[in-house]
Design a protein around this motif. Sequence first.
Motif, PDB file in Angstrom:
ATOM      1  N   GLY A 139       1.580  -3.177 -29.715  1.00  0.00           N
ATOM      2  CA  GLY A 139       2.429  -4.187 -29.084  1.00  0.00           C
ATOM      3  C   GLY A 139       1.629  -5.303 -28.458  1.00  0.00           C
ATOM      4  N   HIS A 140       0.374  -5.456 -28.859  1.00  0.00           N
ATOM      5  CA  HIS A 140      -0.496  -6.495 -28.331  1.00  0.00           C
ATOM      6  C   HIS A 140      -1.510  -6.884 -29.413  1.00  0.00           C
ATOM      7  N   LYS A 141      -2.211  -7.975 -29.188  1.00  0.00           N
ATOM      8  CA  LYS A 141      -3.211  -8.451 -30.145  1.00  0.00           C
ATOM      9  C   LYS A 141      -4.590  -7.942 -29.733  1.00  0.00           C
ATOM     10  N   ILE A 142      -5.386  -7.512 -30.724  1.00  0.00           N
ATOM     11  CA  ILE A 142      -6.764  -7.108 -30.431  1.00  0.00           C
ATOM     12  C   ILE A 142      -7.774  -7.837 -31.319  1.00  0.00           C
ATOM     13  N   PHE A 143      -7.320  -8.390 -32.448  1.00  0.00           N
ATOM     14  CA  PHE A 143      -8.208  -9.111 -33.359  1.00  0.00           C
ATOM     15  C   PHE A 143      -7.690 -10.544 -33.516  1.00  0.00           C
ATOM     16  N   PRO A 144      -8.133 -11.469 -32.679  1.00  0.00           N
ATOM     17  CA  PRO A 144      -7.560 -12.829 -32.670  1.00  0.00           C
ATOM     18  C   PRO A 144      -7.585 -13.534 -34.021  1.00  0.00           C
ATOM     19  N   ASN A 145      -8.631 -13.309 -34.820  1.00  0.00           N
ATOM     20  CA  ASN A 145      -8.788 -14.060 -36.066  1.00  0.00           C
ATOM     21  C   ASN A 145      -8.444 -13.256 -37.312  1.00  0.00           C
ATOM     22  N   GLU A 146      -7.812 -12.090 -37.135  1.00  0.00           N
ATOM     23  CA  GLU A 146      -7.448 -11.244 -38.257  1.00  0.00           C
ATOM     24  C   GLU A 146      -5.956 -11.356 -38.542  1.00  0.00           C
TER      25      GLU A 146
END
Length: 307
Positions: A139-146
């Motif tokens: 429910g959150h982002k961990i890989f900004p550029n993926e």
Amino acid sequence: MKDQRSVAQQQVENDIANKIYNPMNDVLFKFIFGKDERKNITIDLLNAILNRTGKQAIKDIQFKNSEIVPYYEDDKLTRLDIFCITEDETKIDVEVQLINKKDMERRSLFYWSQMYLMGLNKGDDYITLNPAITINILGHKIFPNEPLHSMYSIYNIETGRRLNEDLELHFLEIPKFQKKPIGEMTRMERWLAYFSNKLNTEEMEELAMSDATIKKAVNDTDIFMMDFEERLKYINRQMAIMDYNTDMRVSREEGREEGREEGRTAGRAEMANNIALAMLKKNEPIEKIAEYTGLTTERIQELAKKI
């Protein structure tokens, strides 16, 4: 605090009354995706995420005890959200995580390693090891550029050759989902829409009408909510998530305010130093400079050495 919790509980109750549910609430998730009587829903979800079709599609699964007993007494107990084994003995762990604890990559590897070694006894040949897959619905982002769905395995850095298919770590960052017409969605996108909480009531109904398996999941959620004990666990879990997010937001705001205050303090100090330097160049007495700028005599003498 009591009033805030009452407001939060009322908000959750209102959402339930309007059939606005959070399918990533782990209590509800395990009810829908972790039961033998609904394993066809789980199979459809797994095939969508793993892109299994035709002969490669998963046909059957067996749910297993989600607690993996550690090899050594002092080892960490592993408790998976949903743990199942397919008909070809592939082990699959599905995790839902709404709270970003900044450890999902390593946690996923740890869970994978526990599954991979399960069943390997002393003296067994390594050929008996079966592939293991972890699927993390976040429910959150961990890989900004993926992209929204990322799959990690072991590859040769230079050639790109994959070592084998024994390791797969899947990460689905649900906040990255972008709505589109339901009629244009792929099977995977329909499940992402289901988890996203970005659909209104009418759109959710349309989604259910477009996919029989998702419709089953939605209908069984209504059954879940009619069970008083299950409903109460769901509400308590939602409130715990809301409390955590509120605490984190307050902490961030306090941190930003502290940062702004430090910046203002640094700015005032820099201005005082500049004024003191200008007065020193005019041979003003140190006492006068100290009175005017608020700087200590020692600090003014340090500045005087720079001239």
